[in-house]
Design a protein around this motif. Structure first.
Motif, PDB file in Angstrom:
ATOM      1  N   GLN A 188      32.455  39.250  34.007  1.00  0.00           N
ATOM      2  CA  GLN A 188      32.483  38.024  34.815  1.00  0.00           C
ATOM      3  C   GLN A 188      32.999  36.849  33.992  1.00  0.00           C
ATOM      4  N   ARG A 189      32.558  36.786  32.760  1.00  0.00           N
ATOM      5  CA  ARG A 189      32.955  35.657  31.918  1.00  0.00           C
ATOM      6  C   ARG A 189      34.402  35.805  31.441  1.00  0.00           C
ATOM      7  N   ARG A 201      36.852  37.013  33.239  1.00  0.00           N
ATOM      8  CA  ARG A 201      37.709  36.499  34.316  1.00  0.00           C
ATOM      9  C   ARG A 201      37.735  34.976  34.292  1.00  0.00           C
ATOM     10  N   LEU A 202      36.560  34.414  34.008  1.00  0.00           N
ATOM     11  CA  LEU A 202      36.445  32.959  33.981  1.00  0.00           C
ATOM     12  C   LEU A 202      37.341  32.345  32.902  1.00  0.00           C
ATOM     13  N   LYS A 232      41.315  32.897  33.496  1.00  0.00           N
ATOM     14  CA  LYS A 232      41.800  31.978  34.528  1.00  0.00           C
ATOM     15  C   LYS A 232      41.809  30.552  33.992  1.00  0.00           C
ATOM     16  N   ARG A 272      41.720  33.227  18.718  1.00  0.00           N
ATOM     17  CA  ARG A 272      40.738  34.190  19.228  1.00  0.00           C
ATOM     18  C   ARG A 272      39.553  33.450  19.810  1.00  0.00           C
ATOM     19  N   ALA A 305      31.605  35.702  24.700  1.00  0.00           N
ATOM     20  CA  ALA A 305      30.192  36.073  24.688  1.00  0.00           C
ATOM     21  C   ALA A 305      29.348  34.813  24.491  1.00  0.00           C
ATOM     22  N   THR A 306      29.434  33.931  25.458  1.00  0.00           N
ATOM     23  CA  THR A 306      28.732  32.651  25.434  1.00  0.00           C
ATOM     24  C   THR A 306      28.444  32.271  26.879  1.00  0.00           C
ATOM     25  N   VAL A 341      28.019  30.791  30.625  1.00  0.00           N
ATOM     26  CA  VAL A 341      29.015  30.310  31.578  1.00  0.00           C
ATOM     27  C   VAL A 341      29.175  28.791  31.476  1.00  0.00           C
TER      28      VAL A 341
END
Lengths: 163, 404
Positions: free
Chosen positions: B311-312, B314-315, B318, B377, B381-382, B384
């Motif tokens: 999910q993250r 894709r965030l 985009k 990079r 992993a943080t 939303v």
């Protein structure tokens, strides 16, 4: 329920303020469809409300909450429904569950003081004809409610930059 | 006691302690990540996309298994290769998930993180002067470890236009008569690139033709999105040529436990075991108990974490594209590797400016070797909310650079 609605619910459960656009990006779905799905779930009362989880113990006028085990005689034809309704319509009652086991209803009651709750039990709850007995347990501290830990100790201990 | 650094001198006629150091250690540069860490640390209000580890704490049932192991007094050494239960479970898991079958008694070695497994494999294989092929950009430790063992790292560049996949063509171009080992790391840190079965086939052919041994670092195997990871060891004829390296750090959010493993031909594993038993004896006993619990009962939690990374992912992809940074679609690990080309800055300058002006930390791509320059990079992993804020700040920074 379809998988997409489930994903939407889970993301909203984590944070009800997430916008349909953000959710659409996160689950890779068109924004219109997400908006539509949310509207449908609101209409069907699957999404009942967007409420805030409050840690009342941090608020000055702290509230007193008790869980009350209630034994009742079910009514012919209606079972527990009518009596449950008579109980849950009181604003002091925060939740009511029908339980299996030694008692029938578990009722969560909130008041300003210990006395408030005690008087609710003796003046409102116990006098209901069908109520056979009550046992009141006051909540001393809430550690976790509805999957949310109130005093989170697991901060981010990671290094700022790592390989 | 207060030590005055100025008063310190080498305990001999040599000018400095450095002269005592082995030339191969002296020749190694400190990692570029470390340099950036020093730059970022101690500052307040920083949003960091620079972290190479999960943002989840190890699931409680795994931690609890370790607590129980301690209560039961599991504080001794284990057998050098790791506990038989864990080796069996690893073999079962690899067979089940990635269709590679290993004999837990002879073909599985439990190590102190995947890092130790890579070190052992390289030390076991390298004779001085051997060339080790390293597709880049890649994890920062392959080249230095190779040099420490007397090998010569040879970078093989991969490109954004190929989604950072390794191609047979560029691999062939880097091969010389001295080439011996190919190190693979897919899903890739730092690019998020993956290799499918079709992508592997031509690589396997080159490996066969040139009689190479492969060290396949598959630490991110569980973190792929939309397509299941294909182990290089599962390609026809490759199992005996491949040392499969993996571990628990990324898939089960267990970085600090330091449990990894290597699987391969019994003779290769025996050679690695020899080094392992003289250097570290065995991996931590209670951490092995925890790893066993993760494999036996941790799949549901793992799937939940993978879905959350997705999910993250894709965030951020985009988000980067919307602020004008070209970003290939990362299909594995938890990194996006957007391009910062055309903004007139090197990766290092871009990252330093971003940290100073917008308080967002990300790692400049050049530290990952060939093909990394011109990229950044960014670990997603943080949370939303942090990601959203970071993208907003990066947008401001990019707009300023473009002079809008």
């Amino acid at each position: 329920m379809d998988g997409r609605k489930m994903q939407i619910l889970e993301l909203l459960k984590e944070d009800a303020r997430r916008s349909a656009d953000l959710i659409a990006t996160m689950i890779d779905a068109p924004a219109d469809e997400v908006k539509q799905a949310i509207a449908e779930m609101e209409q069907d009362h699957i999404i009942v409300k967007y409420a805030t989880v409050v840690n009342w113990s941090k608020v000055e006028d702290e509230k007193v909450t008790a869980l009350i085990e209630v034994q009742i005689t079910p009514e012919r034809g209606r079972g527990f429904e009518g009596i449950a309704e008579r109980i849950y319509l009181y604003p002091e009652v925060k939740s009511v569950y029908l339980m299996s086991g030694a008692y029938d209803l578990l009722v969560e009651v909130q008041g300003k003081t210990l006395k408030d709750v005690a008087s609710f039990v003796s003046n409102k709850l116990s006098p209901i004809d069908a109520v056979l007995s009550t046992k009141t347990f006051f909540i001393l501290k809430k550690y976790k409610q509805d999957g949310i830990i109130f005093e989170e100790h697991e901060d981010d201990h990671r290094l700022l930059v790592s390989p | 006691m207060i030590i005055d650094e100025k008063q310190r001198s080498a305990p001999s006629k040599r000018a400095s302690m450095e002269e005592y150091l082995s030339p191969s250690v002296r020749a190694i540069k400190p990692s570029g990540i470390r340099r950036f860490f020093d730059l970022a640390s101690g500052r307040k209000d920083i949003i960091t996309l620079g972290v190479g580890e999960p943002d989840f704490v190890t699931p409680w049932h795994v931690r609890e298994a370790c607590v129980y192991a301690l209560e039961m007094g599991k504080t001794q050494y284990t057998s050098n290769a790791g506990t038989p239960e864990l080796r069996e479970e690893i073999a079962y898991y690899l067979h089940n998930q990635f269709s590679v079958a290993y004999d837990p008694a002879k073909e599985v070695l439990v190590t102190v993180g995947g890092s130790e497994a890579i070190d052992l494999a390289l030390r076991a294989l390298i004779a001085p002067g051997d060339e080790i092929l390293v597709p880049e950009p890649c994890y920062i430790s392959y080249s230095p470890i190779t040099s420490l063992s007397g090998g010569v790292p040879v970078g093989v560049e991969t490109f954004a236009k190929d989604d950072f996949k390794l191609t047979a063509e560029s691999l062939r171009a880097a091969i010389t008569p001295k080439s011996k080992v190919l190190i693979l790391c897919y899903p890739s840190n730092p690019t998020g690139g993956i290799m499918t079965a079709e992508d592997w086939l031509p690589i396997a052919k080159v490996v066969e033709e040139h009689d190479l041994i492969v060290i396949s670092d598959e630490i991110y195997a569980e973190l792929t999105y939309g397509t299941k990871h294909v182990s290089f060891a599962a390609m026809p004829g490759m199992k005996d040529r491949t040392i499969l390296v993996s571990g628990f750090s990324k898939s089960f959010a267990m970085t600090g436990w330091r449990i990894g493993y290597a699987c391969g031909h019994p003779e290769l594993i025996a050679a690695m075991l020899k080094i392992h038993q003289y250097t570290v004896m065995c991996a931590s006993n209670m951490a092995q108990v925890a790893a066993l619990e993760a494999l036996r009962n941790g799949m549901e939690e793992k799937n939940r974490m993978v879905e959350s990374y997705n999910q993250r992912r894709r965030l951020v992809v985009k988000g980067f594209r919307e602020i004008g940074l070209a970003c290939h679609e990362p299909q594995g690990a938890f990194y996006a590797f957007p391009s910062i080309a055309g903004l007139g800055l090197t990766s290092e300058e871009f990252a330093t400016g971003l940290l100073n002006e917008q308080k967002v930390a990300a790692v400049p791509g050049d530290v990952f070797g060939l093909g990394g320059e011109g990229h950044l990079r960014c670990s997603y992993a943080t949370s939303v909310s942090q990601l959203t804020e970071a993208i907003e700040r990066m947008g401001l920074y990019v707009r300023k650079l473009k002079g809008d």
